[in-house]
Design a protein around this motif. Sequence first.
Motif, mmCIF file in Angstrom:
data_model
loop_
_atom_site.group_PDB
_atom_site.id
_atom_site.type_symbol
_atom_site.label_atom_id
_atom_site.label_comp_id
_atom_site.label_asym_id
_atom_site.label_seq_id
_atom_site.Cartn_x
_atom_site.Cartn_y
_atom_site.Cartn_z
ATOM 1 N N TYR A 53 20.748 1.515 -28.968
ATOM 2 C CA TYR A 53 22.167 1.736 -28.707
ATOM 3 C C TYR A 53 22.977 1.759 -29.999
ATOM 4 O O TYR A 53 23.937 2.533 -30.124
ATOM 5 C CB TYR A 53 22.709 0.655 -27.767
ATOM 6 N N GLY A 54 22.597 0.914 -30.953
ATOM 7 C CA GLY A 54 23.328 0.879 -32.221
ATOM 8 C C GLY A 54 23.264 2.207 -32.948
ATOM 9 O O GLY A 54 24.266 2.683 -33.496
ATOM 10 N N ILE A 55 22.072 2.818 -32.949
ATOM 11 C CA ILE A 55 21.917 4.126 -33.600
ATOM 12 C C ILE A 55 22.757 5.178 -32.892
ATOM 13 O O ILE A 55 23.440 5.994 -33.538
ATOM 14 C CB ILE A 55 20.428 4.528 -33.606
ATOM 15 N N MET A 56 22.746 5.164 -31.569
ATOM 16 C CA MET A 56 23.511 6.160 -30.820
ATOM 17 C C MET A 56 25.015 5.980 -31.021
ATOM 18 O O MET A 56 25.752 6.969 -31.142
ATOM 19 C CB MET A 56 23.159 6.082 -29.340
ATOM 20 N N VAL A 57 25.477 4.740 -31.063
ATOM 21 C CA VAL A 57 26.911 4.508 -31.295
ATOM 22 C C VAL A 57 27.311 4.988 -32.681
ATOM 23 O O VAL A 57 28.352 5.653 -32.852
ATOM 24 C CB VAL A 57 27.245 3.012 -31.113
ATOM 25 N N PHE A 58 26.501 4.668 -33.692
ATOM 26 C CA PHE A 58 26.795 5.127 -35.052
ATOM 27 C C PHE A 58 26.837 6.649 -35.109
ATOM 28 O O PHE A 58 27.739 7.240 -35.729
ATOM 29 C CB PHE A 58 25.737 4.588 -36.017
ATOM 30 N N LEU A 59 25.867 7.293 -34.462
ATOM 31 C CA LEU A 59 25.835 8.755 -34.452
ATOM 32 C C LEU A 59 27.072 9.318 -33.765
ATOM 33 O O LEU A 59 27.677 10.292 -34.251
ATOM 34 C CB LEU A 59 24.574 9.238 -33.740
ATOM 35 N N GLN A 60 27.474 8.713 -32.648
ATOM 36 C CA GLN A 60 28.644 9.207 -31.924
ATOM 37 C C GLN A 60 29.912 9.082 -32.760
ATOM 38 O O GLN A 60 30.796 9.947 -32.690
ATOM 39 C CB GLN A 60 28.808 8.447 -30.603
ATOM 40 N N VAL A 61 30.014 8.021 -33.540
ATOM 41 C CA VAL A 61 31.180 7.868 -34.428
ATOM 42 C C VAL A 61 31.204 8.985 -35.464
ATOM 43 O O VAL A 61 32.256 9.585 -35.734
ATOM 44 C CB VAL A 61 31.167 6.482 -35.099
ATOM 45 N N CYS A 62 30.047 9.286 -36.040
ATOM 46 C CA CYS A 62 29.969 10.373 -37.024
ATOM 47 C C CYS A 62 30.325 11.712 -36.385
ATOM 48 O O CYS A 62 31.096 12.508 -36.958
ATOM 49 C CB CYS A 62 28.565 10.436 -37.633
ATOM 50 N N ILE A 63 29.775 11.982 -35.206
ATOM 51 C CA ILE A 63 30.046 13.249 -34.528
ATOM 52 C C ILE A 63 31.512 13.344 -34.136
ATOM 53 O O ILE A 63 32.137 14.407 -34.267
ATOM 54 C CB ILE A 63 29.131 13.389 -33.298
ATOM 55 N N ALA A 64 32.082 12.232 -33.642
ATOM 56 C CA ALA A 64 33.499 12.242 -33.262
ATOM 57 C C ALA A 64 34.384 12.534 -34.469
ATOM 58 O O ALA A 64 35.404 13.240 -34.347
ATOM 59 C CB ALA A 64 33.880 10.900 -32.646
ATOM 60 N N SER A 65 34.016 12.037 -35.643
ATOM 61 C CA SER A 65 34.787 12.313 -36.861
ATOM 62 C C SER A 65 34.735 13.799 -37.204
ATOM 63 O O SER A 65 35.752 14.397 -37.584
ATOM 64 C CB SER A 65 34.246 11.473 -38.017
ATOM 65 N N ILE A 66 33.554 14.386 -37.070
ATOM 66 C CA ILE A 66 33.413 15.829 -37.339
ATOM 67 C C ILE A 66 34.239 16.639 -36.350
ATOM 68 O O ILE A 66 34.942 17.594 -36.730
ATOM 69 C CB ILE A 66 31.930 16.230 -37.273
#
Length: 384
Positions: free
Chosen positions: A342-355
């Motif tokens: 879950y931690g990896i997915m949350v981090f990825l979602q934050v990066c994608i949301a920024s893009i």
Amino acid sequence: MFSLPLLRHTDVPARVTENFILSGYRFPNYSLRQCLASAFRPTNETGNFWTHFLPIFIFTFHFQEVFGWEGAPTPSDPFFYPFWNYLLGVCCLLLASSLAHLLNSMSLIIREICFFVDYGTISAYTVGSSLAYYYYIHPRAGLPPLETGARNVSWLASSLSSSSSSSSSSVSSWLPEFQMFFDRFYVPCSCLVAIICVLACCNTRQRWRTYRYAIRTLVFLLPFFVSSTPIFYRLLSPCPYPSSSASSAAASTTACYFYRHCFWLVVSALFNISKVPERLCPGAFDIWGHSHQWFHCCTFLSILDELHMIKAEIRALFLHPTLVLPPAVPAQLPGPGLLTTYGIMVFLQVCIASIIAWFSWEAYGIYAPQQKQLKQQSLHKKVQ
């Protein structure tokens, strides 16, 4: 609500039109209620919505079967963390795709944001798949320590010793070359490639529009090859289970499901790039049967076969809860945890949301004046 007329490609902004689709367009000034109602009206986006919305329920039905298998841990067990992340990735992809096609006529700006989110969820899905591959198909994957009992332990010891002589030498020659990649770089590479894919696909909506379909299709080949590395390894190495074991029988279907998964991906790519059948007869497939609907159907079939492949590997692990490879190989992977799934997915979602936020801001600067002009034209027509 249903009275708004559908338009031809000459009556809507060029930004809204699709190649070889001549009619069935909604003007980009619909309200949210009108967009939702259009799901039950034959527009050129209706099929696009339903071909990814209904599969959510089909996928969920097949997903939950695992929890009823004999020997399965409880659904909340850490062993299932990667599986739940995979579910989230798939369902977010299907939901975002269907809603993007349903809501994109609210405005030109919202249209861009809808498809930015769509691309983001596709990338998140690839990482969800990678986590499932890593913990269930990785060369050293295995169940976290379970209370298997003395009978299981003795059976496992005998079965492993009988299989190690035939496969340990070939496995030993394979694993050292890939162990560091699998253990340290596989998941980070999947995340990095996912972020690159979002950047590239979002750019096709603003800069590389001439070859946008080819670029979007080819860009997502890269995460496929990276994510599928454990499967390539599995297919090219000896079967990790004793040939007479129940685990071997359960895992024997992995190759079949993977080849079908690849087949549907190739077919979906051909539909997305070629624009067949509407290319052959423009106007005849405006509402039903155009290439994007077939693209949606084929991508879902590929996901469904991928799910069956992952389930086959999970069943094999349930039946053989120890190392997938013989004892000569180092100890099994640590079990999945909250941070590593879950931690990896949350981090990825934050990066994608920024893009997505960045490209949405650019889209606002580009389309806000045009949207204002379209709104004024619409009001002027109503007055007349």
